[in-house]
Design a protein around this motif. Structure first.
Motif, PDB file in Angstrom:
ATOM      1  N   ILE A  69       0.841  -1.198   0.000  1.00  0.00           N
ATOM      2  CA  ILE A  69       0.000   0.000   0.000  1.00  0.00           C
ATOM      3  C   ILE A  69       0.878   1.250   0.000  1.00  0.00           C
ATOM      4  N   ASN A  70       0.263   2.383  -0.290  1.00  0.00           N
ATOM      5  CA  ASN A  70       0.977   3.673  -0.329  1.00  0.00           C
ATOM      6  C   ASN A  70       2.148   3.654  -1.313  1.00  0.00           C
ATOM      7  N   VAL A  71       1.958   2.983  -2.442  1.00  0.00           N
ATOM      8  CA  VAL A  71       3.037   2.875  -3.425  1.00  0.00           C
ATOM      9  C   VAL A  71       3.261   4.239  -4.078  1.00  0.00           C
ATOM     10  N   LYS A  72       4.535   4.619  -4.143  1.00  0.00           N
ATOM     11  CA  LYS A  72       4.950   5.885  -4.755  1.00  0.00           C
ATOM     12  C   LYS A  72       6.071   5.595  -5.736  1.00  0.00           C
ATOM     13  N   THR A  73       6.161   6.425  -6.772  1.00  0.00           N
ATOM     14  CA  THR A  73       7.300   6.355  -7.684  1.00  0.00           C
ATOM     15  C   THR A  73       8.141   7.599  -7.469  1.00  0.00           C
ATOM     16  N   ARG A  74       9.449   7.462  -7.753  1.00  0.00           N
ATOM     17  CA  ARG A  74      10.350   8.568  -7.466  1.00  0.00           C
ATOM     18  C   ARG A  74      11.514   8.558  -8.446  1.00  0.00           C
ATOM     19  N   PHE A  75      11.932   9.772  -8.818  1.00  0.00           N
ATOM     20  CA  PHE A  75      13.224   9.977  -9.461  1.00  0.00           C
ATOM     21  C   PHE A  75      13.861  11.151  -8.739  1.00  0.00           C
ATOM     22  N   GLN A  76      14.990  10.903  -8.128  1.00  0.00           N
ATOM     23  CA  GLN A  76      15.662  11.880  -7.271  1.00  0.00           C
ATOM     24  C   GLN A  76      14.666  12.397  -6.241  1.00  0.00           C
ATOM     25  N   SER A  77      14.402  13.696  -6.190  1.00  0.00           N
ATOM     26  CA  SER A  77      13.501  14.214  -5.160  1.00  0.00           C
ATOM     27  C   SER A  77      12.072  14.431  -5.663  1.00  0.00           C
ATOM     28  N   THR A  78      11.788  14.046  -6.905  1.00  0.00           N
ATOM     29  CA  THR A  78      10.435  14.174  -7.452  1.00  0.00           C
ATOM     30  C   THR A  78       9.670  12.883  -7.173  1.00  0.00           C
ATOM     31  N   ILE A  79       8.600  12.999  -6.384  1.00  0.00           N
ATOM     32  CA  ILE A  79       7.822  11.837  -5.956  1.00  0.00           C
ATOM     33  C   ILE A  79       6.393  11.950  -6.480  1.00  0.00           C
ATOM     34  N   THR A  80       5.856  10.823  -6.945  1.00  0.00           N
ATOM     35  CA  THR A  80       4.469  10.771  -7.385  1.00  0.00           C
ATOM     36  C   THR A  80       3.762   9.668  -6.617  1.00  0.00           C
ATOM     37  N   ALA A  81       2.625  10.002  -6.009  1.00  0.00           N
ATOM     38  CA  ALA A  81       1.797   9.039  -5.278  1.00  0.00           C
ATOM     39  C   ALA A  81       0.442   9.004  -5.967  1.00  0.00           C
ATOM     40  N   SER A  82       0.382   8.344  -7.115  1.00  0.00           N
ATOM     41  CA  SER A  82      -0.810   8.376  -7.949  1.00  0.00           C
ATOM     42  C   SER A  82      -1.052   7.020  -8.600  1.00  0.00           C
ATOM     43  N   ALA A  83      -2.321   6.677  -8.781  1.00  0.00           N
ATOM     44  CA  ALA A  83      -2.688   5.451  -9.489  1.00  0.00           C
ATOM     45  C   ALA A  83      -2.745   5.675 -10.998  1.00  0.00           C
ATOM     46  N   THR A  84      -2.652   6.931 -11.427  1.00  0.00           N
ATOM     47  CA  THR A  84      -2.795   7.226 -12.852  1.00  0.00           C
ATOM     48  C   THR A  84      -1.518   7.751 -13.511  1.00  0.00           C
ATOM     49  N   GLU A  85      -0.514   8.127 -12.718  1.00  0.00           N
ATOM     50  CA  GLU A  85       0.749   8.647 -13.262  1.00  0.00           C
ATOM     51  C   GLU A  85       1.922   8.112 -12.464  1.00  0.00           C
ATOM     52  N   PHE A  86       3.102   8.119 -13.088  1.00  0.00           N
ATOM     53  CA  PHE A  86       4.316   7.772 -12.367  1.00  0.00           C
ATOM     54  C   PHE A  86       5.456   8.667 -12.831  1.00  0.00           C
ATOM     55  N   THR A  87       6.488   8.753 -11.991  1.00  0.00           N
ATOM     56  CA  THR A  87       7.647   9.595 -12.261  1.00  0.00           C
ATOM     57  C   THR A  87       8.815   8.731 -12.705  1.00  0.00           C
ATOM     58  N   CYS A  88       9.539   9.223 -13.703  1.00  0.00           N
ATOM     59  CA  CYS A  88      10.680   8.489 -14.245  1.00  0.00           C
ATOM     60  C   CYS A  88      11.733   9.495 -14.709  1.00  0.00           C
ATOM     61  N   GLY A  89      12.982   9.150 -14.577  1.00  0.00           N
ATOM     62  CA  GLY A  89      14.065   9.940 -15.143  1.00  0.00           C
ATOM     63  C   GLY A  89      14.485   9.289 -16.447  1.00  0.00           C
ATOM     64  N   ALA A  90      14.395  10.031 -17.556  1.00  0.00           N
ATOM     65  CA  ALA A  90      14.679   9.455 -18.875  1.00  0.00           C
ATOM     66  C   ALA A  90      15.773  10.244 -19.580  1.00  0.00           C
ATOM     67  N   SER A  91      16.697   9.511 -20.188  1.00  0.00           N
ATOM     68  CA  SER A  91      17.755  10.129 -20.980  1.00  0.00           C
ATOM     69  C   SER A  91      17.870   9.361 -22.296  1.00  0.00           C
ATOM     70  N   LEU A  92      18.794   9.763 -23.124  1.00  0.00           N
ATOM     71  CA  LEU A  92      19.015   9.041 -24.379  1.00  0.00           C
ATOM     72  C   LEU A  92      19.531   7.629 -24.120  1.00  0.00           C
TER      73      LEU A  92
END
Length: 142
Positions: free
Chosen positions: A102-125
């Motif tokens: 429960i309370n699943v969150k996604t994170r990249f560095q200090s950007t956190i998302t706690a949502s069932a409809t979106e997630f956070t990712c760090g993307a590069s080439l």
């Protein structure tokens, strides 16, 4: 002559680093990850409603980096990283004999998302990176 060579080297370094810049992305949660299978460890993102907690096993986080394949988009690579990280979280929950996270969150560095409809990712080439964190629990069942 020395000045031109120095400027050329500086320009080469800047161009190389510009291509490797990681951008923080907010992406839609893949539909397959939003459904719950009664036979598997259930995932509840953010403050999604769930049955009462019977037992807690603590908070766990897994970070994943996926190399980008030439034919894959950044979004596809982020989705693969998310899928892998959530699988690791589920595997850990199974080892604890838990039935949910429960309370699943996604994170990249200090950007956190706690949502069932979106997630956070760090993307590069070169690839995509993210972490998932949640509370491993056993929920009451009827």
């Amino acid at each position: 002559m020395k000045t031109k060579m120095t400027l050329g080297l500086v320009a080469a370094v800047l161009l190389t680093q510009a291509g490797c810049t990681t951008k923080i992305r907010s992406l839609p949660m893949p539909a397959a990850l939003q459904t719950r299978n009664a036979q598997d460890v259930a995932l509840y993102f953010g403050d999604e409603a769930h049955a009462p907690v019977k037992q807690t096993f603590g908070n766990k986080e897994f970070a994943v980096r996926m190399n980008r394949q030439p034919e894959s988009s950044k979004e596809v690579t982020c989705n693969l990283a998310l899928t892998k990280a959530l699988q690791q979280l589920r595997d850990y929950a199974r080892e604890q004999h838990a039935n949910a996270v429960i309370n699943v969150k996604t994170r990249f560095q200090s950007t956190i998302t706690a949502s069932a409809t979106e997630f956070t990712c760090g993307a590069s080439l070169n690839g995509s990176t993210l972490a998932v964190r949640g509370d491993v629990v056993t929920l009451e069942t009827n």
